[in-house]
Design a protein around this motif. Structure first.
Motif, PDB file in Angstrom:
ATOM      1  N   ARG A  80     -16.538  18.339   3.016  1.00  0.00           N
ATOM      2  CA  ARG A  80     -17.422  19.338   2.421  1.00  0.00           C
ATOM      3  C   ARG A  80     -16.848  19.879   1.117  1.00  0.00           C
ATOM      4  O   ARG A  80     -17.586  20.192   0.177  1.00  0.00           O
ATOM      5  CB  ARG A  80     -17.667  20.470   3.417  1.00  0.00           C
ATOM      6  N   MET A  81     -15.515  19.998   1.030  1.00  0.00           N
ATOM      7  CA  MET A  81     -14.900  20.489  -0.198  1.00  0.00           C
ATOM      8  C   MET A  81     -15.156  19.555  -1.371  1.00  0.00           C
ATOM      9  O   MET A  81     -15.311  19.990  -2.518  1.00  0.00           O
ATOM     10  CB  MET A  81     -13.390  20.677  -0.007  1.00  0.00           C
ATOM     11  N   TYR A  82     -15.228  18.248  -1.097  1.00  0.00           N
ATOM     12  CA  TYR A  82     -15.333  17.270  -2.181  1.00  0.00           C
ATOM     13  C   TYR A  82     -16.769  16.834  -2.457  1.00  0.00           C
ATOM     14  O   TYR A  82     -17.018  16.163  -3.466  1.00  0.00           O
ATOM     15  CB  TYR A  82     -14.454  16.059  -1.852  1.00  0.00           C
ATOM     16  N   THR A  83     -17.695  17.208  -1.591  1.00  0.00           N
ATOM     17  CA  THR A  83     -19.089  16.763  -1.775  1.00  0.00           C
ATOM     18  C   THR A  83     -20.112  17.900  -1.718  1.00  0.00           C
ATOM     19  O   THR A  83     -21.267  17.691  -2.092  1.00  0.00           O
ATOM     20  CB  THR A  83     -19.470  15.747  -0.680  1.00  0.00           C
ATOM     21  N   ASN A  84     -19.715  19.065  -1.213  1.00  0.00           N
ATOM     22  CA  ASN A  84     -20.653  20.180  -0.966  1.00  0.00           C
ATOM     23  C   ASN A  84     -21.746  19.804   0.035  1.00  0.00           C
ATOM     24  O   ASN A  84     -22.824  20.399   0.039  1.00  0.00           O
ATOM     25  CB  ASN A  84     -21.301  20.671  -2.268  1.00  0.00           C
ATOM     26  N   ALA A  87       0.863  -1.183   0.000  1.00  0.00           N
ATOM     27  CA  ALA A  87       0.000   0.000   0.000  1.00  0.00           C
ATOM     28  C   ALA A  87       0.893   1.225   0.000  1.00  0.00           C
ATOM     29  O   ALA A  87       2.029   1.187   0.494  1.00  0.00           O
ATOM     30  CB  ALA A  87      -0.923   0.019   1.215  1.00  0.00           C
ATOM     31  N   VAL A  88       0.372   2.315  -0.559  1.00  0.00           N
ATOM     32  CA  VAL A  88       1.056   3.610  -0.517  1.00  0.00           C
ATOM     33  C   VAL A  88       0.100   4.629   0.092  1.00  0.00           C
ATOM     34  O   VAL A  88      -1.073   4.700  -0.284  1.00  0.00           O
ATOM     35  CB  VAL A  88       1.511   4.059  -1.919  1.00  0.00           C
ATOM     36  N   MET A  89       0.621   5.394   1.046  1.00  0.00           N
ATOM     37  CA  MET A  89      -0.175   6.415   1.718  1.00  0.00           C
ATOM     38  C   MET A  89       0.246   7.801   1.255  1.00  0.00           C
ATOM     39  O   MET A  89       1.439   8.096   1.134  1.00  0.00           O
ATOM     40  CB  MET A  89      -0.020   6.320   3.236  1.00  0.00           C
ATOM     41  N   LEU A  90      -0.741   8.677   1.026  1.00  0.00           N
ATOM     42  CA  LEU A  90      -0.513  10.041   0.568  1.00  0.00           C
ATOM     43  C   LEU A  90      -1.314  11.021   1.410  1.00  0.00           C
ATOM     44  O   LEU A  90      -2.385  10.676   1.913  1.00  0.00           O
ATOM     45  CB  LEU A  90      -0.950  10.198  -0.898  1.00  0.00           C
ATOM     46  N   GLN A  91      -0.808  12.238   1.540  1.00  0.00           N
ATOM     47  CA  GLN A  91      -1.533  13.355   2.131  1.00  0.00           C
ATOM     48  C   GLN A  91      -1.281  14.553   1.213  1.00  0.00           C
ATOM     49  O   GLN A  91      -0.743  14.391   0.127  1.00  0.00           O
ATOM     50  CB  GLN A  91      -1.065  13.655   3.556  1.00  0.00           C
ATOM     51  N   LEU A  92      -1.665  15.752   1.637  1.00  0.00           N
ATOM     52  CA  LEU A  92      -1.567  16.910   0.748  1.00  0.00           C
ATOM     53  C   LEU A  92      -0.650  18.001   1.302  1.00  0.00           C
ATOM     54  O   LEU A  92      -0.860  19.187   1.046  1.00  0.00           O
ATOM     55  CB  LEU A  92      -2.964  17.474   0.465  1.00  0.00           C
ATOM     56  N   GLU A  93       0.388  17.614   2.045  1.00  0.00           N
ATOM     57  CA  GLU A  93       1.382  18.575   2.526  1.00  0.00           C
ATOM     58  C   GLU A  93       2.636  18.565   1.662  1.00  0.00           C
ATOM     59  O   GLU A  93       3.636  19.180   2.011  1.00  0.00           O
ATOM     60  CB  GLU A  93       1.747  18.287   3.990  1.00  0.00           C
ATOM     61  N   ILE A  94       2.583  17.878   0.517  1.00  0.00           N
ATOM     62  CA  ILE A  94       3.623  17.936  -0.496  1.00  0.00           C
ATOM     63  C   ILE A  94       2.980  18.496  -1.763  1.00  0.00           C
ATOM     64  O   ILE A  94       1.753  18.613  -1.840  1.00  0.00           O
ATOM     65  CB  ILE A  94       4.260  16.549  -0.742  1.00  0.00           C
ATOM     66  N   PRO A  95       3.752  18.889  -2.780  1.00  0.00           N
ATOM     67  CA  PRO A  95       3.151  19.485  -3.980  1.00  0.00           C
ATOM     68  C   PRO A  95       2.094  18.589  -4.623  1.00  0.00           C
ATOM     69  O   PRO A  95       2.267  17.367  -4.730  1.00  0.00           O
ATOM     70  CB  PRO A  95       4.354  19.687  -4.896  1.00  0.00           C
ATOM     71  N   PRO A 140      -3.829  19.146   4.192  1.00  0.00           N
ATOM     72  CA  PRO A 140      -4.934  20.113   4.215  1.00  0.00           C
ATOM     73  C   PRO A 140      -5.732  20.048   2.914  1.00  0.00           C
ATOM     74  O   PRO A 140      -5.163  19.840   1.837  1.00  0.00           O
ATOM     75  CB  PRO A 140      -4.222  21.456   4.371  1.00  0.00           C
ATOM     76  N   ALA A 141      -7.046  20.228   3.021  1.00  0.00           N
ATOM     77  CA  ALA A 141      -7.927  20.016   1.881  1.00  0.00           C
ATOM     78  C   ALA A 141      -7.721  21.076   0.799  1.00  0.00           C
ATOM     79  O   ALA A 141      -7.707  22.271   1.074  1.00  0.00           O
ATOM     80  CB  ALA A 141      -9.379  20.024   2.341  1.00  0.00           C
ATOM     81  N   VAL A 142      -7.535  20.612  -0.419  1.00  0.00           N
ATOM     82  CA  VAL A 142      -7.496  21.465  -1.608  1.00  0.00           C
ATOM     83  C   VAL A 142      -8.266  20.729  -2.701  1.00  0.00           C
ATOM     84  O   VAL A 142      -8.461  19.513  -2.618  1.00  0.00           O
ATOM     85  CB  VAL A 142      -6.048  21.750  -2.079  1.00  0.00           C
TER      86      VAL A 142
END
Length: 299
Positions: free
Chosen positions: A187-191, A133-141, A164-166
């Motif tokens: 909420r960002m991904y589903t409204n 498995a590979v894990m990712l988050q959004l604190e890298i580019p 952080p959500a983008v």
């Protein structure tokens, strides 16, 4: 094989407790300052390792005192750092964290994390493809996150914690197997503003419609809603007295991945991840707050 590669951030957290959040322009007293190894990627790697997974961290730190400390800390928890790079002439990522009544506010300077480029991970394509498995988050580019998903889609299970959500392209979301936003990020991904179990299940339906196989929405003290492969499930949170929520989401995400790669069902994995997260929030700090597997199996 239960090899997990965590591709993500490593930061030094600078933590201080306050009785309330200061207003703009206000100086106030805090207490209990301490330095704590952190970064969502590194935290999740420590959680995986403490749960017994063969864990490798892929990311960058600066060639400074914080970088050396973070590398040594990861190794002390059993995380392999062979793929980790100490980038010259760049500062290590830092996070300034204010803890107030058990909740936290964070200001982040990415530093060397911003140098985790697509070119860097392409050097390790064979290693990434060899993982369980590979894990990712959004604190890298984001371009690096996108490159990783395109490289691994359909070949290696991908766990993405969108923090952080983008905004994320739907094409990329279709390549994600396990997606673990909290209710605000969701909420960002589903409204959808989640105020009830029905709202949470509606959000899960939308996420599955984007091609995500197993969406899980963490709801803090209200519990969790997730899809287990057959049906939507809601589980209440364990009742504890939280003193620091810094490591809550990372503990949950890392424990979940470790349990899944060792063959646990989704329901079993979620139960154990909830237990681990509940213990973590009763302790100060990030990596040092994450429990070991022997603590959660006793609960």
């Amino acid at each position: 094989m239960n090899k997990i590669i965590v591709l993500g951030s490593a930061n030094m957290d600078m933590v201080m407790r306050t009785s309330r959040v200061p207003e703009i322009g206000e100086t106030m007293r805090g207490e209990g300052f301490f330095l704590s190894p952190g970064g969502k990627g590194a935290n999740q790697a420590v959680a995986c390792a403490k749960m017994g997974a063969d864990t490798w961290f892929m990311g960058k730190v600066g060639d400074d005192i914080f970088g050396g400390s973070l590398a040594d800390g990861l190794a002390s928890y059993g995380v392999r750092t062979d793929y980790m790079v100490r980038e010259p002439n760049v500062t290590t990522g830092v996070a300034a964290i204010t803890v107030c009544n058990g909740n936290n506010s964070i200001i982040l300077d990415g530093g060397a994390n911003n140098q985790v480029t697509p070119e860097y991970i392409r050097r390790y394509e064979r290693e990434l493809l060899s993982a369980s498995a590979v894990m990712l988050q959004l604190e890298i580019p984001m371009e690096t996150v996108y490159e990783a998903v395109r490289m691994l889609k359909g070949k290696v299970p991908i766990f993405l914690n969108p923090a952080p959500a983008v905004p994320i392209d739907d094409e990329i979301l279709r390549g994600v197997d396990y997606f673990t936003p909290n209710e605000i990020e969701c909420r960002m991904y589903t409204n959808i503003e989640i105020r009830s179990t029905e709202d949470a299940f509606h959000a899960l339906h939308i996420l599955r419609g984007k091609g995500i196989q197993y969406p899980l929405i963490t709801l803090g003290e209200k519990g969790i809603a997730y899809y287990n492969g057959t049906e939507n499930v809601y589980k209440e949170a364990l009742k504890v007295k939280a003193i620091d929520t810094t490591a809550a989401g990372d503990t949950f995400s890392g424990t979940l991945a470790a349990m899944i790669v060792t063959g646990k069902s989704m329901d079993e994995a979620v139960d154990l991840a909830q237990r681990a997260s509940a213990i973590a929030v009763t302790r100060l700090g990030a990596q040092e707050a994450i429990p070991g597997i022997e603590e959660i199996v006793k609960q």
